[in-house]
Design an enzyme around this catalytic site. Structure first.
Site, PDB file in Angstrom:
ATOM      1  N   GLY A   9       0.821  -1.209   0.000  1.00  0.00           N
ATOM      2  CA  GLY A   9       0.000   0.000   0.000  1.00  0.00           C
ATOM      3  C   GLY A   9       0.855   1.259   0.000  1.00  0.00           C
ATOM      4  CG  ASP A  54      -6.007  -7.265  -3.751  1.00  0.00           C
ATOM      5  OD1 ASP A  54      -5.817  -7.163  -2.521  1.00  0.00           O
ATOM      6  OD2 ASP A  54      -7.151  -7.322  -4.251  1.00  0.00           O
ATOM      7  CE1 TYR A 142      -9.513   0.704   9.180  1.00  0.00           C
ATOM      8  CE2 TYR A 142     -10.137   2.008  11.102  1.00  0.00           C
ATOM      9  CZ  TYR A 142      -9.220   1.680  10.125  1.00  0.00           C
ATOM     10  OH  TYR A 142      -7.994   2.315  10.099  1.00  0.00           O
ATOM     11  CE  LYS A 146      -6.350  -0.855  10.096  1.00  0.00           C
ATOM     12  NZ  LYS A 146      -5.164  -1.179   9.263  1.00  0.00           N
TER      13      LYS A 146
END
Length: 238
Positions: A9, A54, A142, A146
């Site tokens: 990323g 990806d 999310y 995490k």
């Protein structure tokens, strides 16, 4: 010996800032991303090596690992809150799809990449995962993803430690100048996020980049299995 650093990323936002910091130190930097045009533009700007990947796709991650037989620093930066890009409803099917998307992007991407590249990491290397202050509340897919990433990182540290490799997680608070909110951050919400800090400012990408660089430095060799909060005091620990 020149270090080899992989930042998944790494074509934009925090990943780009981290890649730039290691490149400024003279490391050989490899960045990945899904968008080929932006990936190659960033690589050219940073003098980095681009590999389209990806991180949630096992086949693509396997090809990435085959291209990197040796590695010193792995930064799993690929991720983001997929809720901002989804328009699903409230059905069970929609809920399942939303949770799977965030788990794949934020947890499984790091698990797959690390699993594929663990054997390439040289003694004295570092694995850096990137979490979120949202994990402290974990009321969303999310935040839960995490939080799971932080727990997994602690266990990973014990597995790679005998080889002299550290594994830590950086947990940012609100960071300005990124595309995290996809244009959906209101002025009121932004003010509230800044007001929650002790130093009265938004975080910057360089705050994360410098933390990552330190954790991969000789001065941080006895720091492992930790979650390092970089949020200006918006969340504190003892």
């Amino acid at each position: 010996m020149t270090r080899i650093v992989l930042v998944t990323g790494g074509s934009s936002g925090l990943g780009k800032a981290v890649a730039a910091r290691f490149r400024a130190d003279g490391a050989t930097v490899v960045i990945t991303g899904r968008g080929e045009e932006r990936l190659h533009a960033t690589a050219a700007a940073l003098d980095a090596r681009p590999i389209r990947c990806d991180a949630a796709d096992p086949a693509q991650v396997a090809r990435l690992a085959a291209a990197l037989p040796e590695l010193d620093v792995l930064v799993n930066m690929a991720g983001g809150n997929t809720d901002f890009t989804r328009s699903g409803g409230d059905s069970l099917e929609d809920t399942l799809a939303a949770w799977r998307a965030n788990l794949e992007v934020n947890l499984l991407s790091a698990v797959l990449t690390t699993t594929a590249l663990r054997g390439a990491l040289r003694p004295g290397g570092s694995i850096l995962n990137v979490g979120s202050i949202g994990a402290e509340y974990a009321g969303s897919s999310y935040g839960a993803a995490k939080a799971a990433l932080a727990a997994w990182t602690a266990g990973l540290s014990a597995q790679v430690g005998p080889k002299g490799i550290t594994a830590n997680l950086i947990s940012p608070g609100y960071i300005a100048e990124t595309g995290f909110f996809h244009g959906k951050l209101t002025d009121k919400r932004r003010s509230a996020l800044i007001a929650a800090t002790h130093d009265g400012r938004a975080g910057q990408p360089d705050d994360i980049a410098e933390t990552a660089f330190f954790l991969a430095s000789p001065g941080a060799r006895h720091i492992t299995g930790q979650t390092i909060h970089v949020n200006g005091g918006a969340h504190t620990t003892r």
